[in-house]
Motif scaffolding. Structure first.
Motif, mmCIF file in Angstrom:
data_model
loop_
_atom_site.group_PDB
_atom_site.id
_atom_site.type_symbol
_atom_site.label_atom_id
_atom_site.label_comp_id
_atom_site.label_asym_id
_atom_site.label_seq_id
_atom_site.Cartn_x
_atom_site.Cartn_y
_atom_site.Cartn_z
ATOM 1 N N GLY A 119 58.573 74.321 75.627
ATOM 2 C CA GLY A 119 58.642 74.736 74.032
ATOM 3 C C GLY A 119 59.495 73.847 73.157
ATOM 4 N N ALA A 120 60.153 72.801 73.736
ATOM 5 C CA ALA A 120 61.004 71.922 72.804
ATOM 6 C C ALA A 120 60.346 70.917 72.172
ATOM 7 C CB ALA A 120 61.916 71.419 74.010
ATOM 8 N N MET A 121 59.285 70.723 72.277
ATOM 9 C CA MET A 121 58.533 69.590 71.608
ATOM 10 C C MET A 121 57.487 69.837 70.662
ATOM 11 S SD MET A 121 60.434 67.162 72.673
ATOM 12 C CE MET A 121 61.884 67.198 73.251
ATOM 13 N N PRO A 122 57.518 71.042 69.706
ATOM 14 C CA PRO A 122 56.452 71.276 69.152
ATOM 15 C C PRO A 122 55.817 70.301 68.159
ATOM 16 C CG PRO A 122 58.564 72.128 67.917
ATOM 17 C CD PRO A 122 58.782 71.288 69.410
ATOM 18 N N ARG A 123 56.616 69.119 67.677
ATOM 19 C CA ARG A 123 55.946 68.214 66.989
ATOM 20 C C ARG A 123 54.532 67.664 67.411
ATOM 21 N NH1 ARG A 123 57.027 66.639 61.578
ATOM 22 N NH2 ARG A 123 59.298 66.811 62.223
ATOM 23 N N ASP A 124 54.542 67.733 68.815
ATOM 24 C CA ASP A 124 53.526 67.163 69.583
ATOM 25 C C ASP A 124 52.223 68.153 69.279
ATOM 26 O OD1 ASP A 124 55.119 65.628 70.589
ATOM 27 O OD2 ASP A 124 55.222 66.218 72.431
ATOM 28 N N GLY A 125 52.395 69.188 69.098
ATOM 29 C CA GLY A 125 51.254 70.423 69.114
ATOM 30 C C GLY A 125 50.775 70.859 67.771
ATOM 31 N N LEU A 126 51.651 70.655 66.479
ATOM 32 C CA LEU A 126 51.036 71.055 65.470
ATOM 33 C C LEU A 126 51.129 69.878 64.308
ATOM 34 C CD1 LEU A 126 53.014 74.457 65.229
ATOM 35 C CD2 LEU A 126 50.503 74.138 65.938
ATOM 36 N N SER A 360 63.530 63.472 70.681
ATOM 37 C CA SER A 360 64.664 63.651 69.627
ATOM 38 C C SER A 360 64.372 64.484 68.419
ATOM 39 C CB SER A 360 65.377 62.190 69.319
ATOM 40 O OG SER A 360 66.591 62.432 68.871
ATOM 41 N N PHE A 361 65.047 64.605 67.610
ATOM 42 C CA PHE A 361 65.251 65.418 66.515
ATOM 43 C C PHE A 361 63.695 65.454 65.787
ATOM 44 C CE2 PHE A 361 69.571 63.646 66.690
ATOM 45 C CZ PHE A 361 70.257 64.923 66.946
ATOM 46 N N HIS A 362 63.021 64.374 65.730
ATOM 47 C CA HIS A 362 61.601 64.513 64.988
ATOM 48 C C HIS A 362 60.718 65.282 66.008
ATOM 49 C CE1 HIS A 362 57.788 63.191 63.317
ATOM 50 N NE2 HIS A 362 58.605 63.338 62.156
ATOM 51 N N CYS A 363 60.623 65.070 67.243
ATOM 52 C CA CYS A 363 59.881 65.572 68.267
ATOM 53 C C CYS A 363 60.097 66.986 68.282
ATOM 54 C CB CYS A 363 59.963 64.911 69.533
ATOM 55 S SG CYS A 363 59.632 63.360 69.869
ATOM 56 N N ALA A 364 61.641 67.489 68.237
ATOM 57 C CA ALA A 364 61.816 68.799 68.385
ATOM 58 C C ALA A 364 61.674 69.771 67.486
ATOM 59 C CB ALA A 364 63.130 68.992 68.887
ATOM 60 N N SER A 365 61.106 69.207 66.249
ATOM 61 C CA SER A 365 60.722 69.916 64.933
ATOM 62 C C SER A 365 59.469 70.140 64.400
ATOM 63 C CB SER A 365 61.814 69.429 63.764
ATOM 64 O OG SER A 365 61.443 68.205 63.693
#
Ligand code: DAV
Length: 371
Positions: A119-126, A360-365
């Motif tokens: 659940g740490a990489m929400p940038r990939d999903g939305l 990193s920070f971009h992926c995690a947000s």
């Protein structure tokens, strides 16, 4: 007179930053670039993260060779890394809250139980474009339920706002033929997927106002690009960048816009010439990442935490908060100093354990509102 108001049922893991909109209240979803002042964001959750399990040819195409054998079913990341990553994410969330940003966190999921990844990489999903949230049609089978499991509650809440459009991904067809043979694109790259159904990771796209710059990759195909183009609000257009990277998966260690008119790019993957072909960059200053040499050796400087899933270019995967503020990993001194020289205000945070899990920070947000 005392009126009893029933308490709304709340998921304790998702802070109640969402309120129903009145006439003059700020929007719940509104973002069309990567640098306007950040008002509302999702920050990922690392608990129970497991190595993803995918077809060998996909792992070979996208993951660092020395870790390939770790990508097997039911293989949790080392517990000290998961613990460290969750602390770092919590700290990152608090840092953003202290900057006045409204923060949402995903639901805790047992990824071992669900055969999922993280659940740490929400940038990939939305992908948020204007008032629209588009859920990724993941290529990776282990990620197909990731958004439903970790952010389904939040997506339903946001979707209840009539001014917000949430586009949930369709189930992949059964059987899924995406991995049957490779795709050759006109740029003569060969990718780990074909074009038999829409596939994309949201992190293969970056917003520059009405132009969205994207790339084909080992997880994003042409049908995926057409799917996004179909669902974005009218007036938005996707343009595909020519990226030289056979391992391509996510564009956010390749491009880093710092503010309107200034972008850092990865010179091993794109040229200034290829960027200039896109009208949106006409008046922009495009700067080649200034420390290519040190990126090559940064692997030894991660404090001993392995990067199981990414290249050292993760240094560019940072989050701009707007007003020239930016969050950078606390050990990336050289880059931080350079950014300050370009007029950026650098906020530092530890993130090496999150790096181990894949970004990193971009992926995690996921930015929900930038205004
Ligand atoms: O190493 O270029 C960084 C982004 C991962 N989500 C890389 C990938």
């Amino acid at each position: 007179l005392l009126t009893k108001t029933p308490l709304a049922h709340k998921n304790p893991s998702v802070p109640d930053g969402h309120s129903s909109r009145g006439r003059n209240s700020p929007p719940n979803v509104a973002a069309n670039n990567e640098w306007a002042p950040l008002r509302s964001v999702i920050i990922g959750r690392a608990d129970n993260s497991c190595f993803p399990y995918e077809a060998p040819h996909m792992i070979e195409a996208t993951m660092p060779a020395r870790f390939h054998e770790a990508f097997k079913p039911a293989n949790p990341f080392p517990p000290e890394i998961v613990r460290g990553a969750e602390e770092e994410l919590e700290n990152f969330a608090l840092l953003l809250q202290s900057q006045g940003v409204n923060v949402f966190r995903p639901t805790k999921v047992d990824w071992l139980q669900t055969f999922g990844y993280t659940g740490a990489m929400p940038r990939d999903g939305l992908l948020v474009v204007g008032n629209t949230i588009i859920e990724s049609c993941f290529a990776w089978k282990c990620r197909v339920d990731e958004m439903a499991n970790s952010l389904g509650t939040l997506l339903s809440k946001l979707g209840a706002d009539p001014s917000v459009k949430v586009v949930r991904a369709p189930r992949p067809p059964s059987p899924d033929t995406l991995y049957n043979g490779i795709l050759e694109d006109p740029g003569s790259h060969e990718w780990a997927i074909n074009n038999s159904r829409p596939a994309f990771d949201a992190a293969d796209f970056m917003r520059f106002g009405s132009t969205i710059i994207g790339q084909l990759s080992n997880v994003t195909n042409m049908k995926g690009v057409e799917y996004i183009q179909h669902h974005v609000p009218s007036g938005y257009k996707i343009e595909l960048l020519d990226v030289n990277d056979p391992h391509a998966m996510h564009i956010d260690a390749t491009l880093l816009p710092l503010r309107q008119g200034l972008m850092v790019y990865n010179p091993l993957r794109v040229t200034e010439e290829s960027l200039r072909r896109h009208a949106v960059f006409k008046a922009w200053e495009l700067v080649s990442y200034p420390f290519v040499e040190s990126v090559q050796t940064v692997e030894e400087a991660t404090g001993g935490v392995p990067r199981f899933m990414t290249s050292a270019w993760l240094v560019m995967n940072v989050l701009v908060l707007g007003h020239d503020k930016i969050v950078v990993e606390e050990q990336d001194h050289e880059f931080a100093k350079w950014l300050e020289g370009r007029g950026m205000v650098v906020l530092k945070a530890p993130f090496r354990n999150v790096h181990a899990i894949g970004g990193s920070f971009h992926c995690a947000s996921v930015d929900l509102v930038r205004s």
